[in-house]
Design an enzyme around this catalytic site. Structure first.
Site, mmCIF file in Angstrom:
data_model
loop_
_atom_site.group_PDB
_atom_site.id
_atom_site.type_symbol
_atom_site.label_atom_id
_atom_site.label_comp_id
_atom_site.label_asym_id
_atom_site.label_seq_id
_atom_site.Cartn_x
_atom_site.Cartn_y
_atom_site.Cartn_z
ATOM 1 N N HIS A 104 0.806 -1.227 0.000
ATOM 2 C CA HIS A 104 0.000 0.000 0.000
ATOM 3 C C HIS A 104 0.842 1.282 0.000
ATOM 4 C CE1 HIS A 104 -3.412 -2.527 0.362
ATOM 5 N NE2 HIS A 104 -3.562 -2.581 1.662
ATOM 6 N N HIS A 178 -9.653 2.197 0.508
ATOM 7 C CA HIS A 178 -9.550 1.112 1.479
ATOM 8 C C HIS A 178 -10.581 1.218 2.601
ATOM 9 C CE1 HIS A 178 -7.750 -2.097 3.755
ATOM 10 N NE2 HIS A 178 -6.712 -2.192 2.940
ATOM 11 N N GLU A 317 -11.413 -3.622 -2.456
ATOM 12 C CA GLU A 317 -10.492 -2.634 -3.007
ATOM 13 C C GLU A 317 -10.320 -2.903 -4.495
ATOM 14 O OE1 GLU A 317 -6.898 -3.285 -0.600
ATOM 15 O OE2 GLU A 317 -8.291 -4.286 0.740
#
Ligand code: BGC
Length: 354
Positions: A104, A178, A317
């Site tokens: 991420h 997210h 996601e």
């Protein structure tokens, strides 16, 4: 649109909260710290509004420790094996923040930076344009990336995300959102009773560090077959190597785009049976990470005193597939100078049944 202060980021920048509303009473509170959706109030089948996303009350809690609650994730959502990739013959090393892997966007991803926010209202609805210029070399990524993400709350209860980016050197890009959902409201119980339908014939099998094993796998006959409505919890306890590797569902589903890459297609339909709340996910992306909140363990204290126990929220996601920079068979995440990165996802809320 209402704007109020949400405090000061660790770098000293002031941070705000913007409240987006529509005529049906739906409300999204968004901060320009990490583009985080702080709360999302949607009606149930009796017209009762609840907050359907997990998160904290205060900025300090997001800064201290957050598993990406509500956040805008980048420069690369999901994992890159060992934080390494080769591009045009040159090797790049990224920050590693998930064991040996990059996750991420690294130690300080787009979820932890202050975005410039410009509120707007138009005939589509009400929203925010968030802009962030990620410097060359940030978290190890090549090139200055100019990212612009537009959040719009529409009159028909959809929250739309439009992602755009350009770069001055070739770089991988994979932006996503997210948010953790619990459509029963207020994150008070696990999400195992949510009934989901995913438009995916294949998924990405992973090793024990959540890195793709390589070839995509057919969902037929596996606990990853959600082509018909199935409760998240129906098979999550099965003795299955992939569920063991993900500690539950933590896998990318390959969306069936009907032969049209880049078209907006229905990826997921989610029904919470006790409240009748429905969420649909539509996206132009080829994949969707389905994460069943396996790492929530009751240590994080959320909004209004909620305690987020195991699997009290799930994330959907939309994104390209994990580790794409090292997986030549996956759709490319490479953005070159002169090209435009564009991606659209929307979450639409409604109710089912009386
Ligand atoms: C990842 C999980 C991770 C979670 C929170 C998800 O997108 O797939 O493995 O624990 O984000 O960081």
């Amino acid at each position: 649109m209402e704007r109020s202060s949400f405090g000061t980021a660790p770098g000293g920048q002031p941070v705000d909260v913007y409240t987006l509303t529509n005529r049906q009473g739906m409300e999204a509170r968004v901060t320009n710290y990490g583009g985080i959706i702080l709360s999302l109030r949607v009606p149930d089948r009796d017209g009762r509004f609840d907050d359907v996303v997990l998160g904290y009350d205060a900025l300090a809690d997001y800064v201290a420790e957050s598993p990406y609650f509500g956040a805008l994730v980048g420069r690369y959502g999901n994992r890159i094996a060992r934080g390494r990739f080769t591009l045009d013959g040159r090797q790049y090393t990224l920050a590693t923040n998930n064991g040996v892997n990059h996750l991420h966007g690294g130690l300080k991803g787009f979820d932890k930076v202050v975005w410039t926010a410009a509120p707007f209202e138009n005939d589509q609805g009400m929203g925010l344009v968030l802009t962030y210029v990620s410097p060359d070399g940030e978290e190890g990524y090549p090139g200055t990336l100019t990212a612009r993400v537009t959040y719009t709350l529409t009159a028909d209860n959809a929250l739309v995300f439009d992602y755009h980016a350009t770069t001055d050197r070739p770089t991988p890009v994979n932006l996503t959102q997210h948010s953790y959902f619990n459509l029963a409201g207020d994150g008070q119980r696990d999400i195992l009773g949510h009934v989901v339908t995913f438009n995916a014939d294949r998924f990405v099998p992973i090793d024990a560090t959540s890195i793709p094993l390589g070839p995509l796998r057919d969902v037929t006959g596996t606990p990853f077959d959600f082509r018909r409505p199935t409760a998240i919890g129906a098979r999550i306890q099965q003795d299955d190597e992939q569920l063991r590797n993900g500690l539950g569902y933590d896998h990318s589903l390959v969306l069936d785009k009907g032969g049209q890459p880049g078209a907006l297609t229905l990826a997921a339909h989610v029904l919470e049976p006790t409240t009748g709340r429905v969420m649909e996910v539509h996206t132009t992306e080829p994949g969707m990470q389905f994460y069943s909140g396996n790492f929530l363990d009751g240590t994080l204290k959320g909004k209004r005193g909620a305690v987020y126990h195991h699997r009290f929220g799930f994330a959907l996601e939309t994104q390209h597939l994990p580790d794409s920079p090292n997986q030549p068979a996956f759709p490319s995440t490479l953005l070159r100078p002169g090209e435009e990165y564009r991606s659209r996802t929307l979450y639409r809320f409604s109710v089912s049944g009386a």
